[in-house]
Design an enzyme around this catalytic site. Structure first.
Site, PDB file in Angstrom:
ATOM      1  N   HIS A   1      25.681  10.850  -1.381  1.00  0.00           N
ATOM      2  CA  HIS A   1      25.590  10.062  -0.152  1.00  0.00           C
ATOM      3  C   HIS A   1      25.415   8.600  -0.544  1.00  0.00           C
ATOM      4  CE1 HIS A   1      23.782   8.536   3.600  1.00  0.00           C
ATOM      5  NE2 HIS A   1      24.218   9.633   4.210  1.00  0.00           N
TER       6      HIS A   1
ATOM      7  N   LYS B   1      16.189  15.754   9.879  1.00  0.00           N
ATOM      8  CA  LYS B   1      17.074  16.862   9.504  1.00  0.00           C
ATOM      9  C   LYS B   1      16.290  18.180   9.392  1.00  0.00           C
ATOM     10  CE  LYS B   1      20.087  13.736   6.882  1.00  0.00           C
ATOM     11  NZ  LYS B   1      21.250  13.651   7.774  1.00  0.00           N
TER      12      LYS B   1
END
Length: 405
Positions: A123, A226
């Site tokens: 990421h 998340k």
């Protein structure tokens, strides 16, 4: 695959209905998870009848709020198998956690010619902070390639690292491909050359059992939102001796021992890294989210989401116009491309069918370049997902094919 009825708790998640009361097929959990009512209630209480500042107040409600805030730290430590609550630093999210390590540890430990190893699938939050450190210190970045099916190639990693390697920073689970790193083996390889290892655990923390001692990493980062918790809070875990040797990153209240104009001394970790008024209500809501996830057994969650990903791949494979990316066994994440249809167009049409997916580069542009596509469509599952969501997605894909056919 486990019986989805035993794990799927859609009724606990008010966000899984449209304003009209129809089912909303939410397949974007890898971006951010929906929140169970228990988390919403915990945050509402913390912002309402329980609210007060922490650590500083001598009045009873402040003392109670302080207890709740520090209880959240202990709960996180227990959830991830930390040796001590002093290893838990509350941050705004995994991005801030990685930036903290880069700015505090990286800027003081890395010098010209040192090597930082990342992988192709990282990421951007686990790329850009290290690029910034490299630019300022003269360190250099090496990129570990992937296996053919989209996993980090640990054989290549072993060949890539050497005496000048000081840090290995890898995703525990890919946010695009769902591929799972053999984290302990990666840690052993890093330690074999005296390097530290940081793991981006954003996609692992919500869907698998974590044990810092077993992983034997040095830094671990994940985000609360998340993990079915709120935005605005995340966790940096690091070994206590490493944190103790790291200088502060930000200055202000709460992170000090004594301040004078002649000089300042700093609090020990984790307070040293928590300048200012902390994310009080978010920490308490994160505690509730962890309790919720733990009650459903992370190992069963992994089996559940892995089974759904496997089922979706089987369904997509029946559609000749679909290209699948990543390994057959993934942690609840499936990325694909529909021939002749841009992922954004697919996402727009699916939205009309009350199906939510992610479409884009997923903050992983180097991986997109590796895959040879500008973007992918990504379906990602949560503990509330079931085969009805897959069926709705497939109906939407068939409608899209007819429109573009």
């Amino acid at each position: 695959m486990n019986d989805t009825a035993t794990l799927t708790r859609k009724a606990d998640f008010p966000g899984l209905l449209t304003p009209e009361g129809a089912p909303w097929h939410y397949l974007d959990t890898a971006a951010t998870a929906q929140k169970p009512q228990a988390v919403i209630d915990a945050m509402s209480r913390a912002m309402g009848e329980d609210y007060a500042t922490v650590h500083r107040g001598v009045y009873s409600r402040s003392a109670m709020m302080t207890q709740g805030y520090e209880a959240a730290r202990r709960r996180v430590a227990d959830f991830i198998g930390a040796q001590s609550e002093n290893e838990i630093v509350f941050v705004r999210g995994a991005t801030e956690a990685i930036n903290l390590v880069a700015a505090s540890w990286g800027m003081t430990r890395l010098t010209e010619g040192d090597r930082i190893v990342l992988s192709t699938l990282e990421h951007h939050s686990n790329i850009v902070p290290w690029q910034m450190v490299a630019e300022r210190t003269g360190a250099q970045i090496d990129v570990c390639p992937l296996t053919e099916d989209g996993c980090i190639d640990l054989g290549a990693l072993e060949a890539l690292i050497g005496p000048r390697t000081k840090l290995v920073a890898l995703a525990h689970v890919s946010n695009v491909l769902g591929s799972v790193l053999d984290a302990r083996k990666a840690a052993d390889l890093a330690h074999s050359v005296g390097a530290k290892i940081l793991l981006d655990g954003c996609q692992a923390a919500p869907r698998m059992t974590l044990d810092m001692k077993a992983l034997d990493c040095d830094f671990y980062a994940f985000s609360g939102h998340k993990l079915y918790g709120p935005t605005g809070i995340g966790v940096l875990w690091a070994r206590e001796d490493i944190l103790d040797a790291m200088p502060p990153w930000q200055g202000g209240g709460a992170m000090i021992d004594k301040v004078s104009f002649e000089g300042t001394t700093y609090a020990p970790p984790p307070q040293r890294f928590e300048a200012g008024t902390p994310m009080i209500t978010e920490a308490i809501a994160l505690h509730a989210a962890i309790d919720y996830v733990a009650a459903h057994d992370p190992d069963k969650l992994y089996e559940h989401e892995n089974g759904l990903a496997r089922k979706l791949r089987e369904e997509l494979r029946r559609t000749n116009a679909v290209t699948l990316f990543g390994p057959e066994e993934s942690a609840g994440i499936v990325s694909f491309a529909l021939q002749g249809v841009h992922p954004h167009d697919l996402g727009t049409i699916l939205d009309e069918e009350n199906v939510a997916i992610r479409a884009g580069h997923h903050c992983a542009q180097p991986l997109m370049e590796h895959l040879g596509v500008p973007a992918t469509a990504r379906a990602s599952f949560g503990l509330y997902s079931d085969e009805n969501d897959i069926a709705a997605l497939m109906r939407g894909i068939e409608r899209t094919r007819r429109i573009f056919g």
